[in-house]
Design a protein around this motif. Sequence first.
Motif, short mmCIF file in Angstrom:
data_model
loop_
_atom_site.label_atom_id
_atom_site.label_comp_id
_atom_site.label_asym_id
_atom_site.label_seq_id
_atom_site.Cartn_x
_atom_site.Cartn_y
_atom_site.Cartn_z
N GLY A 58 6.13 1.92 -6.14
CA GLY A 58 5.03 0.58 -6.83
C GLY A 58 4.22 1.32 -6.50
O GLY A 58 3.69 0.83 -4.92
N ILE A 59 3.08 1.24 -7.02
CA ILE A 59 2.20 1.22 -7.57
C ILE A 59 1.09 1.02 -8.19
O ILE A 59 1.31 -0.18 -9.23
CB ILE A 59 1.62 2.87 -7.49
CG1 ILE A 59 1.27 3.23 -9.14
CG2 ILE A 59 2.18 4.13 -6.86
CD1 ILE A 59 1.19 4.34 -9.43
N SER A 60 -0.17 0.89 -7.95
CA SER A 60 -1.38 0.10 -9.02
C SER A 60 -2.38 1.32 -8.20
O SER A 60 -3.34 1.11 -7.42
CB SER A 60 -2.46 -1.05 -8.41
OG SER A 60 -3.20 -1.41 -9.25
N ALA A 61 -2.59 2.15 -10.04
CA ALA A 61 -3.89 3.06 -10.04
C ALA A 61 -5.27 2.56 -9.71
O ALA A 61 -5.75 2.96 -9.64
CB ALA A 61 -3.21 3.64 -11.11
N LYS A 62 -4.95 1.27 -10.59
CA LYS A 62 -6.46 0.78 -10.44
C LYS A 62 -7.21 -0.03 -9.38
O LYS A 62 -7.79 0.10 -8.73
CB LYS A 62 -5.78 -0.85 -11.62
CG LYS A 62 -6.64 -0.34 -13.04
CD LYS A 62 -6.66 -1.14 -13.53
CE LYS A 62 -7.37 -0.76 -15.17
NZ LYS A 62 -8.23 -2.01 -16.04
N ALA A 63 -5.58 -0.61 -8.32
CA ALA A 63 -6.13 -1.17 -6.23
C ALA A 63 -5.79 0.04 -5.80
O ALA A 63 -6.08 -0.45 -4.80
CB ALA A 63 -5.13 -2.28 -6.70
N GLY A 64 -5.24 0.88 -6.60
CA GLY A 64 -5.46 2.12 -5.38
C GLY A 64 -3.69 1.33 -4.14
O GLY A 64 -4.03 2.74 -3.33
N LYS A 65 -2.80 0.36 -4.72
CA LYS A 65 -2.04 0.35 -4.01
C LYS A 65 -1.23 1.83 -3.94
O LYS A 65 -0.56 2.27 -4.81
CB LYS A 65 -1.44 -0.81 -4.09
CG LYS A 65 -0.48 -0.97 -3.18
CD LYS A 65 0.27 -3.02 -4.11
CE LYS A 65 1.84 -2.91 -3.92
NZ LYS A 65 1.20 -3.10 -1.72
N ASN A 66 -0.77 2.58 -2.84
CA ASN A 66 0.53 3.08 -2.39
C ASN A 66 -0.32 4.89 -3.06
O ASN A 66 0.85 5.62 -3.05
CB ASN A 66 1.97 2.55 -3.28
CG ASN A 66 2.28 1.43 -1.80
OD1 ASN A 66 2.19 1.95 -1.12
ND2 ASN A 66 3.22 1.14 -2.86
N VAL A 67 -0.86 4.88 -3.75
CA VAL A 67 -1.87 5.85 -4.26
C VAL A 67 -1.91 7.17 -3.24
O VAL A 67 -1.52 8.32 -2.98
CB VAL A 67 -3.28 5.97 -4.39
CG1 VAL A 67 -3.47 7.04 -5.25
CG2 VAL A 67 -3.23 4.88 -6.06
N ASP A 68 -2.34 6.49 -1.67
CA ASP A 68 -1.40 7.49 -0.30
C ASP A 68 -0.43 8.36 -0.41
O ASP A 68 -0.56 9.40 -0.09
CB ASP A 68 -2.01 6.47 1.22
CG ASP A 68 -1.59 5.77 0.85
OD1 ASP A 68 -0.74 5.15 0.29
OD2 ASP A 68 -1.34 5.15 2.75
N LYS A 69 0.96 7.40 -0.70
CA LYS A 69 2.03 7.84 -0.71
C LYS A 69 2.62 9.11 -1.50
O LYS A 69 2.97 10.00 -1.68
CB LYS A 69 3.04 7.15 -0.39
CG LYS A 69 3.39 5.63 -0.08
CD LYS A 69 4.33 4.75 -0.37
CE LYS A 69 4.44 3.66 0.69
NZ LYS A 69 5.39 2.79 0.71
N VAL A 70 1.68 9.10 -3.00
CA VAL A 70 2.09 9.55 -3.51
C VAL A 70 1.15 11.20 -3.57
O VAL A 70 1.76 11.99 -3.71
CB VAL A 70 1.11 9.59 -5.33
CG1 VAL A 70 1.46 9.92 -6.46
CG2 VAL A 70 1.94 8.19 -5.66
N LYS A 71 0.31 10.90 -3.01
CA LYS A 71 -1.16 12.21 -2.32
C LYS A 71 -0.12 13.21 -1.54
O LYS A 71 -0.22 14.04 -1.48
CB LYS A 71 -2.61 12.18 -1.61
CG LYS A 71 -3.65 11.23 -2.90
CD LYS A 71 -4.55 11.30 -2.46
CE LYS A 71 -4.93 11.84 -1.99
NZ LYS A 71 -6.92 11.47 -1.22
N ALA A 72 0.04 12.07 -0.15
CA ALA A 72 1.12 12.83 1.07
C ALA A 72 2.38 13.76 0.01
O ALA A 72 2.82 14.80 0.20
CB ALA A 72 1.85 11.92 1.50
N ILE A 73 2.44 13.09 -0.76
CA ILE A 73 4.30 14.01 -1.54
C ILE A 73 3.32 15.60 -2.83
O ILE A 73 4.32 16.09 -2.43
CB ILE A 73 5.01 12.71 -2.72
CG1 ILE A 73 5.61 12.27 -1.69
CG2 ILE A 73 5.50 14.05 -3.36
CD1 ILE A 73 6.23 10.84 -2.49
N MET A 74 2.06 15.24 -2.83
CA MET A 74 1.96 15.77 -4.40
C MET A 74 1.02 16.99 -3.03
O MET A 74 0.83 17.98 -3.23
CB MET A 74 0.36 15.62 -4.64
CG MET A 74 0.80 14.51 -5.83
SD MET A 74 -0.29 13.93 -6.49
CE MET A 74 -0.94 14.80 -7.69
#
Length: 316
Positions: free
Chosen positions: A158-174
């Motif tokens: 679950g993420i929020s692109a605008k608020a930046g929530k859990n975006v760090d998790k996505v970056k780590a996977i990428m």
Amino acid sequence: MTGIVYKSTGSWYTVKADNGKIYECRIKGKFRIQGIKSTNPVAVGDLVDFKLETNNDQETGVIEYIHERQNYIIRKSVNLSKQTHIIASNIDIVFLLVTLNNPPTFTTFIDRFLVTAEAYGIKALLLFNKIDTYTDDELLEIKYLAALYRKIGYECIGISAKAGKNVDKVKAIMKGKVSMFSGHSGVGKSTLINTIESGLSLRTAEISDQHQQGQHTTTFAEMFDLGFDARIIDTPGIKGFGVVDIDKEELGDYFPEFFELKSECKFNNCLHINEPKCAVKKALDNEEVAWSRYKSYLQILEGEEDHYRKNSYDEE
């Protein structure tokens, strides 16, 4: 010279060579890959060999050879239902952005996308975006959907692109991978990519109030180098996803929960419809397999995808 295709506009291809230089390349005459009837012979992500030529004091390239693809993701052509269009190739992971509403993403669309990723050997991950905008009841629905797909084996965040929530998790996977972002227009692909790498400044657009659909902002697939040892492929928003080149007998193999039960069916060529002693139907009756998944399976099996064949992309 050898390089990777970073952008395709139909007639010209932006290629990043091994030496790090960028060249605009074209293809000479008819160029088709054996066994693939595609409207675009060269796709973003392709590894190609090209030779340089000088035109009006400008150095351009001519693509002469496409290396064998590790994988690719494909859809039906917008105007020609019998032809296909390769969205991108040589992908390590594909992120499907899902929104409950504004715009809605239906399970039939998610399932078609996942089947295609399975069929072409691409790891898929679901990103439930805009979680900062949902009511408590809507969040419960998101949790239900995430639990459904996690049970099958898909990672869900679950993420929020605008608020930046859990975006760090996505970056780590990428990190260290070529990632592709996909989903309907308006689900927040460009916003997420801009949050991940603000320097890219991809165009975003508001949702149409009248139709609850995103305004189409990405016209062509394009690859970008990121600042943390990662590359992404941004793709046009997809309205529908017609499944391509999958035999009826093989379709169940691309539903992981069906494939797991396959050996328990009485017949090894069971289509899980009316056959006796079908393990999938038994699991369905016992609520061990989701009805939404089975419904998607039947729709694909029966070829109910005419509405997917037209305007598969949000472009006219």
